[in-house]
Design a protein around this motif. Structure first.
Motif, short mmCIF file in Angstrom:
data_model
loop_
_atom_site.label_atom_id
_atom_site.label_comp_id
_atom_site.label_asym_id
_atom_site.label_seq_id
_atom_site.Cartn_x
_atom_site.Cartn_y
_atom_site.Cartn_z
N SER A 117 0.83 -1.20 0.00
CA SER A 117 0.00 0.00 0.00
C SER A 117 0.87 1.25 0.00
O SER A 117 2.05 1.22 0.38
CB SER A 117 -0.91 0.01 1.23
OG SER A 117 -0.14 0.23 2.41
N ALA A 118 0.30 2.37 -0.40
CA ALA A 118 1.03 3.64 -0.39
C ALA A 118 1.45 3.99 1.04
O ALA A 118 2.56 4.47 1.28
CB ALA A 118 0.16 4.75 -0.97
N ASP A 119 0.58 3.72 2.01
CA ASP A 119 0.92 4.01 3.40
C ASP A 119 2.10 3.18 3.87
O ASP A 119 2.97 3.67 4.62
CB ASP A 119 -0.29 3.75 4.31
CG ASP A 119 -1.37 4.82 4.17
OD1 ASP A 119 -1.07 5.90 3.62
OD2 ASP A 119 -2.51 4.55 4.59
N PHE A 120 2.15 1.92 3.46
CA PHE A 120 3.24 1.06 3.89
C PHE A 120 4.58 1.53 3.33
O PHE A 120 5.59 1.56 4.03
CB PHE A 120 2.98 -0.39 3.49
CG PHE A 120 4.07 -1.34 3.90
CD1 PHE A 120 4.30 -1.60 5.25
CD2 PHE A 120 4.87 -1.97 2.96
CE1 PHE A 120 5.31 -2.48 5.66
CE2 PHE A 120 5.88 -2.84 3.35
CZ PHE A 120 6.10 -3.10 4.70
N TYR A 121 4.60 1.93 2.05
CA TYR A 121 5.85 2.42 1.47
C TYR A 121 6.27 3.73 2.14
O TYR A 121 7.47 3.98 2.32
CB TYR A 121 5.70 2.61 -0.04
CG TYR A 121 5.48 1.31 -0.79
CD1 TYR A 121 6.26 0.19 -0.52
CD2 TYR A 121 4.49 1.20 -1.77
CE1 TYR A 121 6.05 -1.00 -1.19
CE2 TYR A 121 4.28 0.00 -2.43
CZ TYR A 121 5.06 -1.09 -2.14
OH TYR A 121 4.87 -2.28 -2.81
N ALA A 122 5.31 4.54 2.53
CA ALA A 122 5.64 5.76 3.28
C ALA A 122 6.25 5.40 4.63
O ALA A 122 7.21 6.05 5.09
CB ALA A 122 4.39 6.62 3.46
#
Length: 258
Positions: free
Chosen positions: A158-163
């Protein structure tokens, strides 16, 4: 050596929650980790257990071109332990932390000759998405190689995980991700990584066009021109360099074309 599961044996029954139990098969001098009989999750040579048997794992070690002696590596996904074993043996000053959610995978660590936990190696049963959510300046290198049946779990792409991975890296830290090239969401996953890391990233694809290894940096370390010289760093032994060199040449060529 641990007891051997012959290839004709059926996989063990599913766990109580319906998920398949991991198991291993032996064929000649190879031992492979599976969730299903058709899909190989990891492979080990019984003659050389610490070697990186699959090309994509050697590609993931490409970070040594930029940082050959990281203080700490965080790995998401234990699998058959190929990368933890290699790093534990050849990166003598590096602390290695492995996050694995499946206790069934951890239970097979002895079958894949993963060393016991010590001052430099820890295998932790945890949800990596939760573990990284509050981490900051935690590691110099993060490996993402967490696969289940059907591919990468949604929480790990997810985008949140990569952040969260970006924040968990130290300055000039490197995120190394194993993707499947032909996954229908591959380009979307790449865009999510780019949203956190910007242009400081590049992709290398293996010869059979199966695995895509993405390197993304918190900083501009990937722009170091010395990385393409392929000179063995003092921190890397001749034996390790010999094993990695053919793959590092491919990565170096990719860097030249960036």
């Amino acid at each position: 050596m641990s007891d051997v599961r012959i290839p004709a044996d059926p996989p063990p029954p599913a766990a109580g929650d319906g998920s398949p139990r991991p198991f291993f098969l032996d064929s000649g001098t190879k031992r492979t980790l599976h969730f299903t009989e058709k899909e190989i999750q990891s492979s080990m040579s019984l003659l050389n257990p610490d070697a990186l048997d699959l090309e994509y794992t050697r590609m993931m070690m490409g970070f040594v071109l930029f940082n050959p002696a990281p203080e700490r590596i965080l790995m998401v996904g234990l699998g058959g332990g190929s990368l933890p074993k290699f790093c534990h043996r050849y990166l003598a000053r590096t602390e290695i932390e492995v996050i694995e959610i499946d206790p069934g995978v951890i239970a097979l660590r002895d079958a894949f000759m993963v060393p016991a936990d010590d001052a430099r190696l820890r295998v932790i049963q945890a949800d990596a998405a939760e573990y990284l959510r509050d981490a900051e300046d935690h590691a110099d290198v993060i490996f993402l190689d967490g696969f289940g049946v059907g591919g990468i779990p949604d929480a790990l792409c997810s985008a949140d995980f990569y952040a969260d991975c970006f924040h968990a890296l130290r300055d000039d830290g490197i995120l190394v991700i194993n993707f499947h090239v032909n996954h229908p969401n591959h380009h979307e996953y790449m865009d999510r990584v780019r949203a956190s890391f910007g242009p400081s990233m590049f992709e290398v694809v293996d010869d059979d066009m199966t695995n895509s290894i993405v390197f993304a940096c918190k900083g501009d370390l990937l722009d170091d021109p010395d990385a393409t010289t392929l000179t063995r760093p003092a921190a890397i032994s001749k034996d390790a360099w010999r094993q990695l060199m053919p793959t590092l040449r491919v990565i170096g060529a990719t860097l030249v074309l960036r």
